[in-house]
Design an enzyme around this catalytic site. Structure first.
Site, PDB file in Angstrom:
ATOM      1  N   ARG A   1       1.073  -1.266  -0.024  1.00 25.45           N
ATOM      2  CA  ARG A   1       0.140  -0.043   0.086  1.00 25.45           C
ATOM      3  C   ARG A   1       0.973   1.184  -0.046  1.00 25.45           C
ATOM      4  O   ARG A   1       0.704   2.233  -0.666  1.00 25.45           O
ATOM      5  CB  ARG A   1      -0.878  -0.215   1.066  1.00 25.45           C
ATOM      6  CG  ARG A   1      -1.928   1.175   1.242  1.00 25.45           C
ATOM      7  CD  ARG A   1      -2.858   0.926   2.318  1.00 25.45           C
ATOM      8  NE  ARG A   1      -3.723  -0.201   2.148  1.00 25.45           N
ATOM      9  CZ  ARG A   1      -4.359  -1.038   2.833  1.00 25.45           C
ATOM     10  NH1 ARG A   1      -3.951  -0.761   4.124  1.00 25.45           N
ATOM     11  NH2 ARG A   1      -5.061  -1.882   2.586  1.00 25.45           N
ATOM     12  N   TYR A   2       1.926   1.096   0.777  1.00 28.83           N
ATOM     13  CA  TYR A   2       2.835   2.482   0.734  1.00 28.83           C
ATOM     14  C   TYR A   2       4.013   2.200   0.015  1.00 28.83           C
ATOM     15  O   TYR A   2       4.475   1.054   0.140  1.00 28.83           O
ATOM     16  CB  TYR A   2       3.254   2.560   2.259  1.00 28.83           C
ATOM     17  CG  TYR A   2       1.828   2.753   3.214  1.00 28.83           C
ATOM     18  CD1 TYR A   2       1.169   3.913   3.150  1.00 28.83           C
ATOM     19  CD2 TYR A   2       1.604   1.662   4.300  1.00 28.83           C
ATOM     20  CE1 TYR A   2       0.087   3.929   4.120  1.00 28.83           C
ATOM     21  CE2 TYR A   2       0.446   1.976   4.957  1.00 28.83           C
ATOM     22  CZ  TYR A   2      -0.227   2.748   4.839  1.00 28.83           C
ATOM     23  OH  TYR A   2      -1.295   2.883   5.665  1.00 28.83           O
TER      24      TYR A   2
ATOM     25  N   ARG B   1       7.455  -0.097   1.925  1.00 29.44           N
ATOM     26  CA  ARG B   1       7.021  -1.271   2.753  1.00 29.44           C
ATOM     27  C   ARG B   1       5.860  -2.025   2.434  1.00 29.44           C
ATOM     28  O   ARG B   1       4.952  -1.763   1.644  1.00 29.44           O
ATOM     29  CB  ARG B   1       6.787  -0.639   4.185  1.00 29.44           C
ATOM     30  CG  ARG B   1       5.500   0.217   4.475  1.00 29.44           C
ATOM     31  CD  ARG B   1       6.250   0.922   5.792  1.00 29.44           C
ATOM     32  NE  ARG B   1       4.770   1.821   6.198  1.00 29.44           N
ATOM     33  CZ  ARG B   1       4.656   3.217   5.810  1.00 29.44           C
ATOM     34  NH1 ARG B   1       5.254   3.719   4.980  1.00 29.44           N
ATOM     35  NH2 ARG B   1       3.581   3.932   6.255  1.00 29.44           N
TER      36      ARG B   1
ATOM     37  N   CYS C   1      -7.135 -16.055  17.960  1.00 30.42           N
ATOM     38  CA  CYS C   1      -7.622 -14.978  18.944  1.00 30.42           C
ATOM     39  C   CYS C   1      -9.138 -14.672  18.380  1.00 30.42           C
ATOM     40  O   CYS C   1      -9.417 -14.522  17.192  1.00 30.42           O
ATOM     41  CB  CYS C   1      -6.882 -13.883  18.987  1.00 30.42           C
ATOM     42  SG  CYS C   1      -5.125 -14.184  19.213  1.00 30.42           S
TER      43      CYS C   1
ATOM     44  N   CYS D   1      -9.609 -11.801  16.080  1.00 29.27           N
ATOM     45  CA  CYS D   1      -8.734 -11.544  15.048  1.00 29.27           C
ATOM     46  C   CYS D   1      -9.249 -10.669  13.778  1.00 29.27           C
ATOM     47  O   CYS D   1     -10.563 -10.975  13.587  1.00 29.27           O
ATOM     48  CB  CYS D   1      -8.298 -12.935  14.566  1.00 29.27           C
ATOM     49  SG  CYS D   1      -7.073 -12.854  13.106  1.00 29.27           S
TER      50      CYS D   1
ATOM     51  N   ASP E   1     -10.689  -3.104  15.101  1.00 37.17           N
ATOM     52  CA  ASP E   1     -10.964  -3.284  13.777  1.00 37.17           C
ATOM     53  C   ASP E   1     -12.433  -3.472  13.445  1.00 37.17           C
ATOM     54  O   ASP E   1     -13.383  -3.842  14.414  1.00 37.17           O
ATOM     55  CB  ASP E   1     -10.240  -3.845  12.826  1.00 37.17           C
ATOM     56  CG  ASP E   1      -8.941  -3.370  12.878  1.00 37.17           C
ATOM     57  OD1 ASP E   1      -8.372  -2.380  12.914  1.00 37.17           O
ATOM     58  OD2 ASP E   1      -8.031  -4.476  12.814  1.00 37.17           O
TER      59      ASP E   1
ATOM     60  N   ASP F   1      -6.827   1.999  12.692  1.00 39.51           N
ATOM     61  CA  ASP F   1      -6.587   1.584  11.526  1.00 39.51           C
ATOM     62  C   ASP F   1      -7.964   1.852  10.552  1.00 39.51           C
ATOM     63  O   ASP F   1      -8.771   1.155  10.765  1.00 39.51           O
ATOM     64  CB  ASP F   1      -6.096   0.034  11.383  1.00 39.51           C
ATOM     65  CG  ASP F   1      -4.985  -0.133  10.632  1.00 39.51           C
ATOM     66  OD1 ASP F   1      -4.481   0.706   9.635  1.00 39.51           O
ATOM     67  OD2 ASP F   1      -4.340  -1.086  10.885  1.00 39.51           O
TER      68      ASP F   1
ATOM     69  N   LYS G   1      -3.109   3.969   9.643  1.00 39.44           N
ATOM     70  CA  LYS G   1      -3.432   4.203  10.829  1.00 39.44           C
ATOM     71  C   LYS G   1      -3.393   5.698  11.055  1.00 39.44           C
ATOM     72  O   LYS G   1      -2.601   6.571  10.649  1.00 39.44           O
ATOM     73  CB  LYS G   1      -2.103   3.858  11.725  1.00 39.44           C
ATOM     74  CG  LYS G   1      -1.744   2.199  11.604  1.00 39.44           C
ATOM     75  CD  LYS G   1      -0.725   1.850  12.301  1.00 39.44           C
ATOM     76  CE  LYS G   1      -0.426   0.445  12.196  1.00 39.44           C
ATOM     77  NZ  LYS G   1      -0.036   0.239  10.764  1.00 39.44           N
TER      78      LYS G   1
HETATM   79  S1  SF4 Z   1      -3.298 -13.241  13.046  1.00 41.50           S
HETATM   80 FE1  SF4 Z   1      -5.139 -13.001  14.554  1.00 41.50          FE
HETATM   81  S2  SF4 Z   1      -5.405 -15.221  15.431  1.00 41.50           S
HETATM   82 FE2  SF4 Z   1      -3.277 -15.119  14.633  1.00 41.50          FE
HETATM   83  S3  SF4 Z   1      -2.083 -14.456  16.280  1.00 41.50           S
HETATM   84 FE3  SF4 Z   1      -2.760 -12.681  15.164  1.00 41.50          FE
HETATM   85  S4  SF4 Z   1      -4.670 -11.879  16.169  1.00 41.50           S
HETATM   86 FE4  SF4 Z   1      -4.288 -14.078  16.937  1.00 41.50          FE
END
Ligand code: SF4
Length: 388
Positions: free
Chosen positions: A133-134, A137, A150, A153, A314, A351, A358
């Site tokens: 995108r930039y 990087r 998570c 996520c 997000d 974000d 950001k």
């Molecule tokens: S990508 Fe998502 S699930 Fe994997 S460590 Fe990062 S936050 Fe957790």
């Protein structure tokens, strides 16, 4: 299990000042697991909590968790390392570790404005697996596997879908793209969690990137320090040291995650001369209290980790139950700035949905500005005049 897997033997306790960093307790199913297995990252990966009967062995599962597990498994699987599962409170479903790793019914709700790819990462993708995108990087996805999935996520769309994982051919195409694009000086090696790759694969990827003259630095984005610190073996540290300059960006969200194991993992990386930055995600029920964030940041500094960002949650689908108002983040910064050292004050950022990047947010410190006369206020709300 090979001897090589067992390069992680944490001290039972670290003390810094009056702060103790204790080893994680062993959860119910693993009280008799021998240390040589427990300390192996491969054993931890192979024995993740993935099914309801696994979870029932660790904690007293509530009806809501049971329903959410049944209904969400098609959308986003559950997976928790025995180490991270051992940090859960078996009796409290609102435990911050449990909230981050066990499905909740809120995941089934898609709130207005939520998107599958809120950061537009798939739109700026010149070749599969690279977001560019930039100008200077890129984000380089090297795997879609993570030790813990998570629940908050932002990349559920990838992490939940093993078929989308980067194959060797895709890695080669990514490296080739970076090689033929001289404006790229910084590569964020990401995922999923790149430390899910083998040492050999990571060595190959980083070695290939290091051989490109215009690539100056890498960033390694990993939550293994939090969810599977045993991954930070002596062999792994030797590899990253070889390919430095490099920065590790990690994702601690709560003081309970600051164990002796996590301390040891951070220490190994820091002693290899590699700085570690933390990117906390602001999550309702986990870390919206300013004093808790201050404690986390102080513990991180003792672990040689610099608090770097606090991310507003997000606009990813199915995480509205985690989202806090913007004012919560501003309130945290108000309580940190001036009340603790600047090193413990991260940037609070949103974000921007749709790939806007950001955007930093600060409480209002400029009271007025006329001509060259600025009226500023400090952390005690006292006003000061600054003449330009
Ligand atoms: S990508 Fe998502 S699930 Fe994997 S460590 Fe990062 S936050 Fe957790």
């Amino acid at each position: 299990m090979t001897k090589k897997d067992l390069g992680f033997n944490p001290k039972p306790l670290y003390n810094v000042g009056q702060q103790e960093f204790k080893m994680a307790p062993r959860g119910r199913p693993w009280v008799d697991t021998p240390d040589e297995l427990w300390n192996s990252w491969i054993w931890q990966q192979q024995n993740r909590v993935r099914r309801m009967d696994h979870l029932e062995a660790c904690v007293d599962v509530t009806q809501e968790e049971r329903d959410a597990f049944d209904k969400s498994s098609e959308l986003f699987n559950m997976a928790v390392t025995p180490y991270y599962a051992s940090l859960m409170d078996p009796l409290n479903p609102d435990c911050p570790i449990r909230l981050q790793s066990v499905p909740k019914m809120g995941e089934l709700t898609i709130a207005p404005g939520e998107m599958e790819d809120p950061l537009g990462e798939e739109t700026d993708m010149p070749v599969p697996g690279i977001t560019h995108r930039y100008p200077d990087r890129v984000l380089f996805y090297t795997t879609h596997h993570c030790p813990v999935f998570c629940r908050h996520c932002t990349r559920k769309r990838k992490v939940a879908d093993p078929s989308s994982a980067a194959q060797k051919q895709q890695i080669e195409e990514g490296i080739a793209y970076i090689k033929r694009t001289p404006s790229i000086r910084d590569v964020v090696i990401s995922g999923g969690d790149p430390l899910s790759n083998s040492d050999e694969r990571l060595d190959y990827i980083m070695g290939s990137l290091r051989a490109i003259p215009h690539v100056e630095v890498f960033r390694l984005g990993t939550r293994n320090l939090v969810t599977l610190p045993h991954r930070i073996t002596d062999d792994f540290v030797r590899i990253i040291k070889k390919h430095a300059p490099m920065y590790v960006h990690t994702h601690f969200n709560h003081p309970l995650e600051c164990t002796a194991e996590a301390f040891e993992a951070c220490l190994k990386i820091a002693e290899a001369g590699i700085p570690i930055n933390n990117q906390m995600v602001l999550l309702k029920g986990v870390n919206e209290e300013p004093e808790l964030v201050k404690k986390l940041n102080h513990m991180l500094l003792m672990m040689r980790v610099r608090p770097y960002y606090i991310f507003q949650c997000d606009m990813s689908q199915g995480i509205s139950h985690f989202r806090t108002p913007i004012s919560t983040g501003l309130n945290i910064i108000e309580h940190l700035r001036g009340h603790t050292s600047g090193m413990a004050v991260p940037h609070f950022v949103v974000d921007a949905p749709g790939g806007g990047g950001k955007i930093p947010l600060l409480p209002e410190y400029v009271k007025s500005h006329v001509g060259n006369r600025w009226v500023l206020r400090n952390y005690k709300n006292k006003e000061y005049i600054y003449e330009d």
